[in-house]
Write a protein that holds these residues in place. Sequence first.
Motif, PDB file in Angstrom:
ATOM      1  N   VAL A   1     -59.508  17.957  -8.051  1.00 36.16           N
ATOM      2  CA  VAL A   1     -59.146  16.911  -9.001  1.00 36.16           C
ATOM      3  C   VAL A   1     -57.828  16.277  -8.576  1.00 36.16           C
ATOM      4  O   VAL A   1     -56.842  16.980  -8.326  1.00 36.16           O
ATOM      5  N   GLU A   2     -57.833  14.949  -8.479  1.00 41.94           N
ATOM      6  CA  GLU A   2     -56.614  14.193  -8.189  1.00 41.94           C
ATOM      7  C   GLU A   2     -56.349  13.245  -9.348  1.00 41.94           C
ATOM      8  O   GLU A   2     -57.287  12.642  -9.890  1.00 41.94           O
ATOM      9  N   LYS A   3     -55.070  13.082  -9.723  1.00 37.50           N
ATOM     10  CA  LYS A   3     -54.695  12.204 -10.827  1.00 37.50           C
ATOM     11  C   LYS A   3     -53.633  11.224 -10.352  1.00 37.50           C
ATOM     12  O   LYS A   3     -52.676  11.608  -9.686  1.00 37.50           O
TER      13      LYS A   3
ATOM     14  N   ASP B   1     -51.203   7.919 -11.750  1.00 32.18           N
ATOM     15  CA  ASP B   1     -50.702   7.120 -12.862  1.00 32.18           C
ATOM     16  C   ASP B   1     -50.730   5.661 -12.430  1.00 32.18           C
ATOM     17  O   ASP B   1     -49.900   5.213 -11.644  1.00 32.18           O
TER      18      ASP B   1
ATOM     19  N   GLY C   1     -56.435   5.524  -5.865  1.00 30.41           N
ATOM     20  CA  GLY C   1     -55.790   5.174  -7.121  1.00 30.41           C
ATOM     21  C   GLY C   1     -54.912   3.941  -7.040  1.00 30.41           C
ATOM     22  O   GLY C   1     -54.211   3.606  -8.002  1.00 30.41           O
TER      23      GLY C   1
ATOM     24  N   THR D   1     -59.867  17.944 -16.689  1.00 29.02           N
ATOM     25  CA  THR D   1     -59.470  16.561 -16.426  1.00 29.02           C
ATOM     26  C   THR D   1     -58.235  16.221 -17.261  1.00 29.02           C
ATOM     27  O   THR D   1     -57.132  16.572 -16.896  1.00 29.02           O
ATOM     28  N   PHE D   2     -58.436  15.563 -18.412  1.00 33.59           N
ATOM     29  CA  PHE D   2     -57.321  15.233 -19.297  1.00 33.59           C
ATOM     30  C   PHE D   2     -57.875  15.028 -20.699  1.00 33.59           C
ATOM     31  O   PHE D   2     -58.955  14.452 -20.858  1.00 33.59           O
TER      32      PHE D   2
ATOM     33  N   TYR E   1     -65.203   9.470 -11.275  1.00 39.13           N
ATOM     34  CA  TYR E   1     -64.005   8.826 -11.814  1.00 39.13           C
ATOM     35  C   TYR E   1     -63.967   8.871 -13.337  1.00 39.13           C
ATOM     36  O   TYR E   1     -64.985   8.671 -14.009  1.00 39.13           O
TER      37      TYR E   1
ATOM     38  N   PHE F   1     -60.821   7.956 -16.688  1.00 41.24           N
ATOM     39  CA  PHE F   1     -59.527   7.345 -16.968  1.00 41.24           C
ATOM     40  C   PHE F   1     -59.135   7.664 -18.406  1.00 41.24           C
ATOM     41  O   PHE F   1     -59.979   7.656 -19.306  1.00 41.24           O
TER      42      PHE F   1
ATOM     43  N   GLU G   1     -52.116   8.363 -21.527  1.00 39.60           N
ATOM     44  CA  GLU G   1     -51.378   9.415 -22.222  1.00 39.60           C
ATOM     45  C   GLU G   1     -50.323   8.753 -23.099  1.00 39.60           C
ATOM     46  O   GLU G   1     -49.564   7.904 -22.636  1.00 39.60           O
TER      47      GLU G   1
ATOM     48  N   TRP H   1     -53.697   7.751 -16.690  1.00 40.58           N
ATOM     49  CA  TRP H   1     -54.229   8.679 -15.693  1.00 40.58           C
ATOM     50  C   TRP H   1     -55.606   8.243 -15.193  1.00 40.58           C
ATOM     51  O   TRP H   1     -56.583   8.264 -15.924  1.00 40.58           O
TER      52      TRP H   1
ATOM     53  N   ILE I   1     -58.375   9.440 -12.818  1.00 38.62           N
ATOM     54  CA  ILE I   1     -58.739  10.798 -12.391  1.00 38.62           C
ATOM     55  C   ILE I   1     -59.912  10.743 -11.427  1.00 38.62           C
ATOM     56  O   ILE I   1     -60.921  10.081 -11.701  1.00 38.62           O
TER      57      ILE I   1
END
Length: 372
Positions: A51-53, A55, A90, A313-314, A330, A332, A335, A366, A368
């Motif tokens: 997993v890559e995040k 901003d 990203g 994930t988030f 993918y 999104f 936050e 984010w 993701i």
Amino acid sequence: MGRSDAESPRRCAVPRSPANEVTMTRHLLTALALLWAASGLLAGQAPAFKVEKFDIKGEGGTDYVTVESATGRVFVSRSTHMMVVEGATGKVLGDIPNTPGVHGAGLVTKVGHGFTTNSGDQTVTMFDLKTLAVLKQTKVGPGLDGIMYDEPDDKVILTNHSRPIGTLTALDPRTGDIVATVELEDTSPEGAAADGKGHIFVNNEGTNTIQVIDVKTWKATASWPLAPCEGPTGIAYDKVTNRLFSGCSKTSVVVDASTGKVVASIPNGTRVDALGWDPSKKLIYIPNGGEGNVTVVHQDAADKYTVVATVPTFAGAKTIAVDPTTHNVYLFQPERGPAPPPAAGAPPAPAGGRGRGPQGPIIAAWFIVIKS
């Protein structure tokens, strides 16, 4: 008549030296390891997920994300504008402004057009996929929400939370003109999928059903109950097995697209609002916004499915897109910081209301990427 001992082929005995026994043991262990690996894949064992995040900044909430497989670009809805992001890195590549209340994007690479559903002004924006320049605004009506490109029938399909009844709208991908409107049985139609055989399937979140639309007559021809599914949203179709996958809260389902029969159920999380399908890897991705993770499911057979991973994930990330070319997945989710205190003398929010109440400022956005 059997052969005599003299005619029988000779059998040469292999000397049982320690070196030979070690070699044979190594060969046996290698064969067992290969067999174990193969059986694991057949049983639905998935590869490890990374997993890559990123901003990506920017203002605005979100709804759907859509990937253009031909370019690897991802279109991310942001309430009043649509961000375009390079999926692998990203990196923000561009932005489509003036899309009030935007929910999602439909992409038609072969004609170079994209479309956005703008619930704020009841329009669909048609834009140039290369330059992102707006080409046309089409007035459709209230409740614009879901959107997808039905490639077999060459139509852009909208699912609308209109009142007093939900509708499906079909657009010409070249002109952006409306070519058909279908009344549905629910005011909350969500995802749609086509089978390439003249049918479009629509998830109805309020009635817990799938409706079948005939693309020749543009009429609803069937309604299939989805129990034990509740609140079906995302949907995908697998042409190899002729199965539909409906993403639902807590329990998603697999449906025979010929009969409407629920043939399998899948345990997952809550606040599901989309579903992803990677046909070559036979993996279903179910985003659980309530838990902030994705349930990954392997299709072992047409009617057999195994959960192979739960990928963090988030919190709140509930929509998803799968690139069938790169196999990247993918999501999104913005936050937010703490909500501001109510103004002095302001009346308290009513108890039991469905609104989210005041929201804090966006402190990160984010994007993701799940890679396997």
